[in-house]
Design a protein around this motif. Structure first.
Motif, PDB file in Angstrom:
ATOM      1  N   LEU A 186      22.162 107.820 -32.606  1.00 41.63           N
ATOM      2  CA  LEU A 186      22.276 108.729 -33.736  1.00 41.63           C
ATOM      3  C   LEU A 186      20.864 109.193 -34.051  1.00 41.63           C
ATOM      4  N   VAL A 187      20.620 110.505 -34.012  1.00 40.41           N
ATOM      5  CA  VAL A 187      19.275 111.030 -34.203  1.00 40.41           C
ATOM      6  C   VAL A 187      19.254 112.001 -35.372  1.00 40.41           C
ATOM      7  N   TRP A 188      18.075 112.169 -35.937  1.00 41.47           N
ATOM      8  CA  TRP A 188      17.903 113.135 -37.013  1.00 41.47           C
ATOM      9  C   TRP A 188      17.923 114.554 -36.461  1.00 41.47           C
ATOM     10  N   GLY A 189      18.625 115.441 -37.146  1.00 44.17           N
ATOM     11  CA  GLY A 189      18.632 116.851 -36.786  1.00 44.17           C
ATOM     12  C   GLY A 189      19.596 117.181 -35.656  1.00 44.17           C
ATOM     13  N   THR A 190      19.450 118.385 -35.140  1.00 42.15           N
ATOM     14  CA  THR A 190      20.312 118.886 -34.070  1.00 42.15           C
ATOM     15  C   THR A 190      19.449 119.285 -32.879  1.00 42.15           C
ATOM     16  N   PRO A 191      19.497 118.533 -31.775  1.00 40.47           N
ATOM     17  CA  PRO A 191      18.689 118.893 -30.603  1.00 40.47           C
ATOM     18  C   PRO A 191      19.014 120.302 -30.114  1.00 40.47           C
TER      19      PRO A 191
ATOM     20  N   GLY B   9      19.991 118.567 -22.286  1.00 36.38           N
ATOM     21  CA  GLY B   9      18.750 118.819 -21.562  1.00 36.38           C
ATOM     22  C   GLY B   9      18.124 117.556 -21.019  1.00 36.38           C
ATOM     23  N   THR B  10      16.880 117.682 -20.593  1.00 35.08           N
ATOM     24  CA  THR B  10      16.121 116.574 -20.021  1.00 35.08           C
ATOM     25  C   THR B  10      14.767 116.485 -20.710  1.00 35.08           C
ATOM     26  N   ILE B  11      14.405 115.284 -21.103  1.00 29.56           N
ATOM     27  CA  ILE B  11      13.092 115.041 -21.710  1.00 29.56           C
ATOM     28  C   ILE B  11      12.214 114.371 -20.654  1.00 29.56           C
ATOM     29  N   GLU B  12      11.080 114.972 -20.374  1.00 31.62           N
ATOM     30  CA  GLU B  12      10.138 114.402 -19.408  1.00 31.62           C
ATOM     31  C   GLU B  12       8.780 114.261 -20.068  1.00 31.62           C
ATOM     32  N   GLY B  13       8.075 113.237 -19.729  1.00 30.57           N
ATOM     33  CA  GLY B  13       6.749 113.003 -20.288  1.00 30.57           C
ATOM     34  C   GLY B  13       6.350 111.571 -20.078  1.00 30.57           C
TER      35      GLY B  13
ATOM     36  N   GLY C  93      -0.049 106.194 -19.242  1.00 25.23           N
ATOM     37  CA  GLY C  93       1.330 105.740 -19.148  1.00 25.23           C
ATOM     38  C   GLY C  93       1.970 106.005 -17.796  1.00 25.23           C
ATOM     39  N   LYS C  94       3.311 105.923 -17.799  1.00 16.33           N
ATOM     40  CA  LYS C  94       4.088 106.103 -16.580  1.00 16.33           C
ATOM     41  C   LYS C  94       5.138 107.189 -16.786  1.00 16.33           C
ATOM     42  N   ALA C  95       5.504 107.860 -15.696  1.00 19.46           N
ATOM     43  CA  ALA C  95       6.491 108.934 -15.766  1.00 19.46           C
ATOM     44  C   ALA C  95       7.803 108.410 -16.330  1.00 19.46           C
ATOM     45  N   ALA C  96       8.428 109.202 -17.185  1.00 18.88           N
ATOM     46  CA  ALA C  96       9.695 108.801 -17.806  1.00 18.88           C
ATOM     47  C   ALA C  96      10.604 110.020 -17.916  1.00 18.88           C
ATOM     48  N   ILE C  97      11.873 109.822 -17.601  1.00 18.80           N
ATOM     49  CA  ILE C  97      12.848 110.916 -17.629  1.00 18.80           C
ATOM     50  C   ILE C  97      14.113 110.449 -18.347  1.00 18.80           C
ATOM     51  N   THR C  98      14.511 111.192 -19.371  1.00 17.40           N
ATOM     52  CA  THR C  98      15.741 110.930 -20.116  1.00 17.40           C
ATOM     53  C   THR C  98      16.600 112.188 -20.120  1.00 17.40           C
ATOM     54  N   HIS C  99      17.832 112.083 -19.640  1.00 18.08           N
ATOM     55  CA  HIS C  99      18.783 113.190 -19.716  1.00 18.08           C
ATOM     56  C   HIS C  99      19.664 112.960 -20.950  1.00 18.08           C
ATOM     57  N   TYR C 100      19.935 114.005 -21.702  1.00 19.09           N
ATOM     58  CA  TYR C 100      20.736 113.817 -22.918  1.00 19.09           C
ATOM     59  C   TYR C 100      21.731 114.955 -23.077  1.00 19.09           C
ATOM     60  N   ARG C 101      22.780 114.691 -23.857  1.00 21.72           N
ATOM     61  CA  ARG C 101      23.700 115.742 -24.288  1.00 21.72           C
ATOM     62  C   ARG C 101      24.229 115.377 -25.669  1.00 21.72           C
ATOM     63  N   THR C 102      24.410 116.367 -26.488  1.00 22.39           N
ATOM     64  CA  THR C 102      24.893 116.145 -27.845  1.00 22.39           C
ATOM     65  C   THR C 102      26.404 115.972 -27.818  1.00 22.39           C
ATOM     66  N   LEU C 103      26.872 114.862 -28.352  1.00 18.52           N
ATOM     67  CA  LEU C 103      28.305 114.579 -28.398  1.00 18.52           C
ATOM     68  C   LEU C 103      28.948 115.106 -29.672  1.00 18.52           C
ATOM     69  N   GLU C 104      28.195 115.058 -30.783  1.00 17.11           N
ATOM     70  CA  GLU C 104      28.786 115.438 -32.071  1.00 17.11           C
ATOM     71  C   GLU C 104      27.679 115.783 -33.055  1.00 17.11           C
TER      72      GLU C 104
ATOM     73  N   LYS D 257      11.444 110.980 -30.523  1.00 15.90           N
ATOM     74  CA  LYS D 257      10.408 111.309 -31.510  1.00 15.90           C
ATOM     75  C   LYS D 257       9.588 112.483 -31.001  1.00 15.90           C
ATOM     76  N   TYR D 258       9.250 112.467 -29.728  1.00 11.96           N
ATOM     77  CA  TYR D 258       8.498 113.560 -29.110  1.00 11.96           C
ATOM     78  C   TYR D 258       9.264 114.878 -29.196  1.00 11.96           C
ATOM     79  N   LEU D 259      10.590 114.795 -29.074  1.00 13.54           N
ATOM     80  CA  LEU D 259      11.441 115.983 -29.147  1.00 13.54           C
ATOM     81  C   LEU D 259      11.570 116.492 -30.583  1.00 13.54           C
TER      82      LEU D 259
END
Length: 348
Positions: free
Chosen positions: A192-197, A202-206, A227-238, A263-265
């Motif tokens: 559960l995140v604040w706001g509406t992505p 999409g994909t978060i890379e950094g 740091g080290k490469a990191a990849i997160t794929h996400y989609r809004t469910l609701e 947080k970066y997003l």
């Protein structure tokens, strides 16, 4: 740095760091690269390993991370820190209930509740998942009570709930760990995140590494300088007004990856104190709304993150296995409160 086992692919999702070595440069120290400085002072440490440690933010000079080409100066205080304590910890079997989703002769899949630390460390030498596993396995011939991380292949944060797989044999541990390292395992989380992505999917890379200001917090370095490469794929469910329920699929397994990436997003996890989500970041200034959010915080007193599904190839049979869990009660109830809030707001 030492002859301790390191989990693959940076899957060391612990909150703390521990000092393993500390040196103070002499007042007459000439300028010398820090990797050369340390290779002569730490037994069995290669220059390559020291450079990798620096890249991961584990080499500090005067409490600040430095690169491997940093030149040591007179009176510099040099520390080498790791995500595990430097001393061996006695594992005491404790009769702590386990929510076992699946178990056979090679592995066990556990649904970890929020608040349970995975392995002993500073401030948590008992009452951990490892202590519970030691009790569960204590009568098994293969169980090694001297292993500080019996069967652990990956970990999740103390206040994150959800699925973990634990190996019962060295072969199973090796084969499962390889899947995490090669990114062939499947892991999805709900948060559960604040706001509406935006975009909704999409994909978060950094690159993710320890913050240069707060060693307990991870930071995204978009240019990859730390740091080290990191990849997160996400989609809004609701979409729930001022918060959103999202699904995240991990391609890598960095410390606090989802928490740092969102947080970066610009969308910290709801009630994630370490990353600023414990404040009201979206919404109105009405006192009634503030009280509603505070009630949600009390209902869900942790970051809203759950490791919902876990898939991997069985280390013996070769069959693909996938497990799915319901959201824990605290997170499910908080989501329901937001749904009810949105309905009530639309009716006003």
């Amino acid at each position: 740095m030492e002859s301790k086992e390191m989990l693959p692919d940076g899957i060391d999702e612990s909150d703390e760091v521990y000092e393993h070595h500390r040196f103070v440069a002499d007042s007459g120290q000439g300028l010398l690269r820090i990797d050369k400085f340390l290779v002569n002072r730490i037994e069995n440490a290669s220059r390559n390993k020291i450079q990798e440690a620096a890249l991961a933010g584990c080499i500090l000079v005067n409490d600040q991370p430095v690169k491997s080409n940093y030149k040591v100066k007179p009176n510099d205080v040099i520390s080498v820190v790791m995500s595990y304590p430097p001393r061996e910890i006695e594992i005491i079997p404790e009769d702590i209930p386990l929510n076992i989703v699946y178990e056979d002769d090679w592995l066990i899949v556990i649904n970890k509740p929020p608040g349970l630390v995975v392995h002993p460390g500073y401030g948590n030498y008992t009452g951990t998942l490892v202590n519970a596993l030691a009790w569960h396995f204590k009568d098994q011939e293969w169980f090694n009570a001297d292993d500080p991380r019996p069967g652990l292949v990956h970990r999740i944060d103390k206040d994150t709930s959800g699925l973990l797989v634990v190996a019962k044999t060295e072969t199973a541990k090796m084969k499962l760990a390889l899947q995490f390292f090669e990114k062939t395992s499947t892991r999805t989380y709900q948060a559960l995140v604040w706001g509406t992505p935006d975009p909704a999917e999409g994909t978060i890379e950094g690159h993710i590494g320890r913050s240069l200001k707060d060693r307990k917090q991870m930071t995204v370095f978009p240019q990859g300088e730390y740091g080290k490469a990191a990849i997160t794929h996400y989609r809004t469910l609701e979409q729930l007004g001022y918060v959103s329920l999202v699904e995240c699929r991990l391609e890598t397994g960095r410390t606090h990856q989802i928490r740092a990436h969102f947080k970066y997003l610009g969308h910290p996890l709801f009630n994630d104190e370490r990353y600023g989500g414990h404040q009201i970041l979206k919404g109105t200034t009405f006192s009634k709304y503030k009280q509603f959010v505070e009630n949600c915080f009390q209902l869900l007193p942790r970051q809203a993150l759950h490791a919902k599904t876990l898939g991997f190839t069985h280390p013996d049979s070769g069959a693909y296995m996938e497990f799915n869990t319901d959201l824990p009660l605290d997170m499910a109830q908080a989501i329901e409160k937001w749904r009810a809030y949105i309905v009530g707001r639309d009716l006003e």
